[in-house]
Design a protein around this motif. Structure first.
Motif, mmCIF file in Angstrom:
data_model
loop_
_atom_site.group_PDB
_atom_site.id
_atom_site.type_symbol
_atom_site.label_atom_id
_atom_site.label_comp_id
_atom_site.label_asym_id
_atom_site.label_seq_id
_atom_site.Cartn_x
_atom_site.Cartn_y
_atom_site.Cartn_z
ATOM 1 N N ARG A 116 0.806 -1.212 0.000
ATOM 2 C CA ARG A 116 0.000 0.000 0.000
ATOM 3 C C ARG A 116 0.847 1.274 0.000
ATOM 4 N N HIS A 117 1.789 1.354 0.926
ATOM 5 C CA HIS A 117 2.488 2.615 1.160
ATOM 6 C C HIS A 117 3.758 2.773 0.328
ATOM 7 N N VAL A 118 4.263 1.681 -0.225
ATOM 8 C CA VAL A 118 5.455 1.783 -1.074
ATOM 9 C C VAL A 118 5.068 1.528 -2.524
ATOM 10 N N PHE A 119 4.635 0.316 -2.835
ATOM 11 C CA PHE A 119 4.317 -0.012 -4.224
ATOM 12 C C PHE A 119 3.138 0.813 -4.738
ATOM 13 N N GLY A 120 2.134 1.012 -3.886
ATOM 14 C CA GLY A 120 0.979 1.783 -4.318
ATOM 15 C C GLY A 120 1.340 3.211 -4.686
ATOM 16 N N ARG A 121 2.272 3.812 -3.953
ATOM 17 C CA ARG A 121 2.651 5.200 -4.220
ATOM 18 C C ARG A 121 3.635 5.335 -5.375
ATOM 19 N N LEU A 122 4.341 4.248 -5.682
ATOM 20 C CA LEU A 122 5.347 4.313 -6.741
ATOM 21 C C LEU A 122 4.862 3.725 -8.063
ATOM 22 N N GLY A 123 3.613 3.309 -8.122
ATOM 23 C CA GLY A 123 3.098 2.752 -9.364
ATOM 24 C C GLY A 123 3.627 1.370 -9.680
ATOM 25 N N LEU A 124 4.007 0.612 -8.666
ATOM 26 C CA LEU A 124 4.502 -0.740 -8.846
ATOM 27 C C LEU A 124 3.421 -1.737 -8.450
ATOM 28 N N ARG A 125 3.588 -2.958 -8.863
ATOM 29 C CA ARG A 125 2.658 -4.007 -8.457
ATOM 30 C C ARG A 125 3.458 -5.188 -7.912
ATOM 31 N N VAL A 126 2.810 -5.947 -7.069
ATOM 32 C CA VAL A 126 3.444 -7.127 -6.470
ATOM 33 C C VAL A 126 3.234 -8.317 -7.385
ATOM 34 N N ARG A 127 4.317 -8.926 -7.808
ATOM 35 C CA ARG A 127 4.212 -10.084 -8.679
ATOM 36 C C ARG A 127 3.738 -11.314 -7.909
#
Length: 458
Positions: free
Chosen positions: A410-421
């Motif tokens: 939420r707070h890292v990937f969500g803000r950086l436009g990344l997704r969890v593989r």
């Protein structure tokens, strides 16, 4: 699990506090209070574990000896449970302070120590050129005896990309020598170390500098967040992806909360240049980044961690190279303990953070020499060492992983436009196999350091 770096956006809007952080209200808890709460919870957990395990303790004492029984259960249950309890409480209490500076413009020098990195140095420089950092950036490449034309390839790539590049010849083998040769050419107040095979998210440099410039003056370094770039390159890379995403990140967040991150890793970290020079630069050590961080802490400096400063690195894809890397990390930890013992640190928090590293070798020995043989016995139906009681720590471990996964997503990937593989195989391997491999490897590294084996950079 993470997306390939090439697929992340090339430009991002300035960082903002997440909505949850802006809405959060209530009584402020100081870092010291959080530290006390986490420590108290850890002690209570251990006390409860001792009380619940008394039947196990009595049975094992009857089979062996009371002293042996206490030692065995301490190494396989009490100490691991206490450490995980402290980590879990710290993660629950952690609240990253908001940034006062979001778009810094301070001149920065990025130092890259490279040896035979011609194949990838151009890509590394391209990701540097695509940073959304508003200030001037100079790159100093310390060529550490390359035989593949690394310096020439870097010079051509820098010219094509418009990167301000300074090449320094550093013929003495060893990463610390290369870094110190580059340090002599640094003229800016801030210096970043970056591995030659590490690619930066577009906002990584900005996030790192913003965290330092939003911090008190005695914060002398900020460690970036390292994630796995080549997680599709086999079983061992898949397993390490979860180690970096959950294991290493959780420890970094815990240490960062108490303002004593123990490793401003060479792969991607920011330092105040004068602070690095004040401790004599990078030491001639196999874990040069560990030792210099401990020296900085001993000089009353504080070291932060910035989870939004994301970089992607290549991890070993074979067991042989993974074992060599982790043995080197284990040796580096012993070097740090020898160079700057925990009692030389100046605050209770950093003394405890560094003091935990005195416990880790014992935990690795206990896991290797006691827990793993105990597992074999359990499979044969003898639950003397490994049994129902040893599963007591699993709920805490699961809690830690859930807390970190939700934070990262939420707070890292969500803000950086990344997704969890999706990487279920890697996760199962991380949970089931990882410690069985890493503890014996760490013990091997400790033995290498104790007998003075030849040091190797890679």
């Amino acid at each position: 699990m993470t997306v390939e770096p090439g697929s992340v956006p090339s430009l991002l809007t300035p960082l903002r506090d997440p909505p949850a952080a802006r809405r959060r209200s209530g009584r402020y808890l100081s870092v010291q209070v959080k530290f006390t709460i986490a420590l108290a919870w850890s002690v209570l957990w251990m006390a409860g574990s001792v009380w619940l395990s008394l039947p196990w303790l009595r049975d094992l004492a009857d089979l062996t000896h009371p002293v042996i029984a206490v030692l065995v259960i301490t190494l396989v249950a009490y100490l691991p449970g206490g450490v995980v309890a402290f980590l879990a409480a710290s993660l629950v209490l952690d609240r990253q302070p908001p940034l006062r500076v979001t778009s810094p413009t301070t001149p920065v020098t990025v130092v890259i120590a490279a040896r035979n990195e011609a194949a990838g140095i151009g890509t590394t420089l391209r990701y540097l050129a695509n940073q959304d950092y508003a200030g001037p950036v100079t790159v100093v490449l310390a060529d550490n005896g390359s035989a593949d034309g690394t310096a020439e390839v870097a010079a051509q790539a820098a010219q094509d990309l418009g990167v301000r590049l300074v090449v320094v010849d550093a013929p003495v083998p060893g990463k610390s020598h290369a870094l110190n040769a580059a340090l002599d050419r640094v003229t800016t107040g801030l210096v970043v170390t970056l591995d030659a095979d590490t690619l930066l998210h577009p906002s990584a440099l900005r996030s790192l500098v913003a965290r330092l410039e939003s911090a008190p003056d005695d914060v002398v370094a900020v460690a970036g967040s390292i994630l796995v770039r080549n997680s599709r390159d086999g079983f061992w890379a898949r397993m390490q992806e979860w180690d970096y995403f959950l294991g290493i990140a959780s420890v970094k967040r815990m240490q960062g909360l108490y303002q004593g991150t123990l490793v401003a890793q060479g792969a991607f970290s920011l330092y105040r240049t004068d602070a690095v020079r004040a401790v004599g630069g990078w030491p001639d050590a196999i874990g040069e980044d560990i030792v210099i961080t401990w020296h900085l802490l001993a000089q009353r400096g504080r070291v932060y961690f910035e989870p939004l400063a994301v970089a992607f690195t290549d991890v070993p894809v074979s067991l042989r190279h993974l074992a060599r890397q982790r043995a080197r990390w284990a040796r580096g930890m012993l070097e740090g303990l020898r160079a700057v013992p925990p009692w030389r640190q100046h605050t209770p928090m950093t003394r405890l953070m560094t003091g935990l590293d005195l416990v880790i070798p014992a935990l690795d020995l206990g896991y290797t020499l006691i827990w793993m043989p105990g597992l074999v016995l359990a499979l044969a139906g003898y639950y003397w060492v490994v049994g129902p009681w040893t599963l007591f720590v699993l709920p805490l471990t699961l809690l830690v992983n859930v807390i970190l996964y939700r934070f990262q997503r939420r707070h890292v990937f969500g803000r950086l436009g990344l997704r969890v593989r999706r990487n279920a195989v890697g996760f199962v391997a991380y949970v089931v196999v990882y410690q069985m491999v890493m503890s014996p490897v760490a013990v091997y590294g400790y033995l290498q350091e104790l007998v003075g084996s030849r040091r190797r950079w890679k």
